[in-house]
Design a protein around this motif. Structure first.
Motif, short mmCIF file in Angstrom:
data_model
loop_
_atom_site.label_atom_id
_atom_site.label_comp_id
_atom_site.label_asym_id
_atom_site.label_seq_id
_atom_site.Cartn_x
_atom_site.Cartn_y
_atom_site.Cartn_z
N PHE A 158 -2.48 2.98 3.39
CA PHE A 158 -1.73 2.99 2.13
C PHE A 158 -2.66 2.58 1.00
O PHE A 158 -3.76 2.06 1.23
CB PHE A 158 -0.50 2.09 2.19
CG PHE A 158 -0.79 0.62 2.29
CD1 PHE A 158 -0.84 -0.19 1.15
CD2 PHE A 158 -1.01 0.03 3.53
CE1 PHE A 158 -1.11 -1.54 1.25
CE2 PHE A 158 -1.28 -1.34 3.63
CZ PHE A 158 -1.32 -2.12 2.49
N VAL A 159 -2.22 2.83 -0.23
CA VAL A 159 -3.03 2.52 -1.40
C VAL A 159 -2.76 1.08 -1.83
O VAL A 159 -1.63 0.71 -2.10
CB VAL A 159 -2.74 3.49 -2.56
CG1 VAL A 159 -3.61 3.15 -3.78
CG2 VAL A 159 -3.00 4.93 -2.13
N PHE A 160 -3.80 0.29 -1.88
CA PHE A 160 -3.68 -1.13 -2.15
C PHE A 160 -3.32 -1.40 -3.62
O PHE A 160 -3.84 -0.77 -4.53
CB PHE A 160 -5.00 -1.84 -1.83
CG PHE A 160 -5.01 -3.31 -2.12
CD1 PHE A 160 -4.27 -4.18 -1.33
CD2 PHE A 160 -5.73 -3.82 -3.18
CE1 PHE A 160 -4.27 -5.55 -1.59
CE2 PHE A 160 -5.74 -5.18 -3.45
CZ PHE A 160 -5.00 -6.04 -2.65
N GLY A 161 -2.39 -2.35 -3.80
CA GLY A 161 -2.05 -2.79 -5.15
C GLY A 161 -1.07 -1.92 -5.88
O GLY A 161 -0.91 -2.05 -7.10
N THR A 162 -0.37 -1.04 -5.18
CA THR A 162 0.58 -0.12 -5.83
C THR A 162 2.02 -0.40 -5.44
O THR A 162 2.90 0.41 -5.70
CB THR A 162 0.22 1.34 -5.52
OG1 THR A 162 0.20 1.53 -4.10
CG2 THR A 162 -1.14 1.71 -6.10
N GLY A 163 2.27 -1.52 -4.76
CA GLY A 163 3.64 -1.88 -4.43
C GLY A 163 4.22 -1.15 -3.24
O GLY A 163 5.44 -1.14 -3.07
N GLN A 164 3.38 -0.56 -2.41
CA GLN A 164 3.89 0.17 -1.24
C GLN A 164 4.26 -0.76 -0.09
O GLN A 164 4.95 -0.35 0.84
CB GLN A 164 2.84 1.19 -0.76
CG GLN A 164 2.53 2.28 -1.78
CD GLN A 164 1.51 3.28 -1.26
OE1 GLN A 164 1.51 3.64 -0.09
NE2 GLN A 164 0.62 3.73 -2.13
N LYS A 165 3.78 -1.98 -0.15
CA LYS A 165 4.05 -2.95 0.92
C LYS A 165 4.67 -4.21 0.34
O LYS A 165 4.76 -4.38 -0.88
CB LYS A 165 2.76 -3.28 1.67
CG LYS A 165 2.20 -2.13 2.50
CD LYS A 165 3.16 -1.77 3.62
CE LYS A 165 2.66 -0.61 4.44
NZ LYS A 165 3.61 -0.23 5.52
N LEU A 166 5.07 -5.13 1.22
CA LEU A 166 5.64 -6.40 0.78
C LEU A 166 4.65 -7.12 -0.13
O LEU A 166 3.43 -7.01 0.02
CB LEU A 166 5.93 -7.29 1.98
CG LEU A 166 6.96 -6.82 3.02
CD1 LEU A 166 7.08 -7.84 4.13
CD2 LEU A 166 8.31 -6.57 2.36
N LEU A 167 5.19 -7.88 -1.08
CA LEU A 167 4.34 -8.65 -1.98
C LEU A 167 3.42 -9.58 -1.19
O LEU A 167 2.25 -9.77 -1.55
CB LEU A 167 5.19 -9.47 -2.95
CG LEU A 167 5.98 -8.69 -4.00
CD1 LEU A 167 6.90 -9.63 -4.78
CD2 LEU A 167 5.05 -7.96 -4.95
#
Length: 204
Positions: free
Chosen positions: A108-117
């Motif tokens: 996934f692309v880091f820092g784009t809100g795709q994962k939990l904070l």
């Protein structure tokens, strides 16, 4: 247009009451948020004590223990990261995982809100090859969202490995190498041209 003194006084009282009401509401929200945060932190501290863990704590409330790998790069905003992780309740019940049984990481692309904070912040502390245990307070996990296996604002454990982090340019180069392509031209903007066939002699 001017109002009689009594009307002005009533308006001032009304505005004052509204302001007080808003202030009380804001304090109530903050108090509830503080209570939830404190309960989550207490759960985590009890878990750490029961398991005999040694962990550090970020200013946001994440507890962590990182086992260093051999990498030197940390993820940067917009880079593609590859991770494997397991999410668990503090009672040990595993409710989500990726890349474990199949041996394939998730990208996934880091820092784009795709994962939990919590995952995003946790990865910022890691380098390629690092393994980590993170304990996320409820507000950095699933917040008020309710799941059948996870109550709202529950603290969550995350066992995670940062497999790699790649810039867009590196992703393209990896693809070219993996597919054994021959780049015939590369522009200043990074666009690659790959010849897939040649025209017969004399063709126009």
């Amino acid at each position: 247009m001017s109002f009689p003194p009594l009307v002005c006084m009533k308006k001032q009282i009304l505005f004052g009451l509204v302001a007080i009401g808003l202030a009380v509401a804001a304090c109530t929200v903050r108090s509830e948020g503080d209570r939830i945060s404190q309960e989550s932190d207490t759960q985590i501290q009890q878990y750490i004590a029961a398991k005999g863990l040694t962990m550090q704590k970020t200013t946001s409330g994440i507890y962590y223990n990182i086992t260093a790998g051999t990498g030197t790069r940390s993820p940067k905003l917009g880079e593609q990261v590859a991770v494997s992780y397991v999410l668990s309740r503090l009672d040990g019940y595993k409710f989500d995982s990726t890349g474990i049984s199949a041996g394939k990481p998730e990208y996934f692309v880091f820092g784009t809100g795709q994962k939990l904070l919590g995952i995003e912040e946790g990865l910022s502390l890691m380098k390629e090859g690092d393994k980590a245990v993170f304990l996320f307070p409820g507000n950095l996990a699933f917040g008020s969202t309710y799941y059948d296996v996870l109550p709202p604002y529950a603290a969550v454990r995350c066992d995670i490995t940062l497999v790699s982090t790649r810039t867009e340019d590196e992703q393209i180069e990896d693809y070219i190498a993996k597919n054994q392509l021959t780049v015939t031209e590369k522009t200043d903007t990074g666009l690659r041209f790959v010849s897939t066939s040649k025209s017969a002699a004399g063709d126009t």
